[in-house]
Design a protein around this motif. Structure first.
Motif, PDB file in Angstrom:
ATOM      1  N   GLN A 163      45.115 -46.996  12.394  1.00 17.67           N
ATOM      2  CA  GLN A 163      45.803 -46.938  11.103  1.00 17.67           C
ATOM      3  C   GLN A 163      45.965 -48.327  10.508  1.00 17.67           C
ATOM      4  N   GLU A 164      46.275 -49.290  11.350  1.00 14.16           N
ATOM      5  CA  GLU A 164      46.439 -50.660  10.890  1.00 14.16           C
ATOM      6  C   GLU A 164      45.143 -51.198  10.280  1.00 14.16           C
ATOM      7  N   VAL A 165      44.015 -50.906  10.916  1.00 16.15           N
ATOM      8  CA  VAL A 165      42.715 -51.339  10.396  1.00 16.15           C
ATOM      9  C   VAL A 165      42.406 -50.605   9.090  1.00 16.15           C
ATOM     10  N   LEU A 166      42.622 -49.296   9.074  1.00 10.10           N
ATOM     11  CA  LEU A 166      42.302 -48.489   7.892  1.00 10.10           C
ATOM     12  C   LEU A 166      43.088 -48.912   6.662  1.00 10.10           C
ATOM     13  N   GLU A 167      44.358 -49.218   6.839  1.00 10.07           N
ATOM     14  CA  GLU A 167      45.207 -49.563   5.692  1.00 10.07           C
ATOM     15  C   GLU A 167      44.783 -50.840   4.992  1.00 10.07           C
ATOM     16  N   GLY A 168      44.016 -51.688   5.665  1.00  5.81           N
ATOM     17  CA  GLY A 168      43.540 -52.913   5.042  1.00  5.81           C
ATOM     18  C   GLY A 168      42.228 -52.765   4.292  1.00  5.81           C
ATOM     19  N   LEU A 169      41.686 -51.551   4.232  1.00  7.40           N
ATOM     20  CA  LEU A 169      40.383 -51.338   3.605  1.00  7.40           C
ATOM     21  C   LEU A 169      40.494 -51.049   2.113  1.00  7.40           C
ATOM     22  N   ILE A 170      39.572 -51.570   1.361  1.00  7.27           N
ATOM     23  CA  ILE A 170      39.510 -51.333  -0.081  1.00  7.27           C
ATOM     24  C   ILE A 170      39.229 -49.861  -0.377  1.00  7.27           C
ATOM     25  N   HIS A 171      38.337 -49.244   0.409  1.00  5.74           N
ATOM     26  CA  HIS A 171      37.887 -47.880   0.148  1.00  5.74           C
ATOM     27  C   HIS A 171      38.648 -46.836   0.973  1.00  5.74           C
ATOM     28  N   TYR A 172      39.875 -47.162   1.351  1.00  4.21           N
ATOM     29  CA  TYR A 172      40.696 -46.246   2.143  1.00  4.21           C
ATOM     30  C   TYR A 172      41.025 -44.975   1.353  1.00  4.21           C
ATOM     31  N   ARG A 173      40.943 -43.847   2.048  1.00  2.00           N
ATOM     32  CA  ARG A 173      41.347 -42.544   1.502  1.00  2.00           C
ATOM     33  C   ARG A 173      42.195 -41.841   2.560  1.00  2.00           C
TER      34      ARG A 173
END
Length: 100
Positions: free
Chosen positions: A64-74
């Motif tokens: 979750q920590e990695v995902l939340e830093g992504l521009i294209h997160y959904r």
């Protein structure tokens, strides 16, 4: 399990795999994903969108920590290297997220 994968060029391909690790290995060998960290949940180069989020195990804190830093997160974003089935899955559709 049958997995339909849509790549970044919007081309679809079907894979018959035993588990998500096999799919991860196959997509990285075909250079569909970069898998720079080798599946250690640190680079997000295996970022995908899953059509049935309830069919896979819940996101753990590190992912979750990695995902939340992504521009294209959904809401249905996952790291392919971290996917585990939450139930018996016969089929799943995955779209490879745009490169960051």
């Amino acid at each position: 399990m049958r997995v339909e994968v849509k790549d970044r060029q919007q081309q679809s391909a079907e894979y018959l795999v035993e588990d998500f690790q096999e799919l991860f290995d196959e997509l990285s060998s075909q250079m569909k994903i970069d898998a720079l960290c080798g599946g250690c949940c640190s680079c997000a180069t295996c970022h995908v969108y899953v059509d049935k989020p309830d069919a896979v195990a819940p996101v753990q804190d590190a992912e979750q920590e990695v995902l939340e830093g992504l521009i294209h997160y959904r809401e249905n974003s996952r790291l392919l290297c971290q996917l585990e089935a939450a139930q018996d899955i016969n089929e799943l559709n995955i779209e490879i997220a745009p490169a960051e």
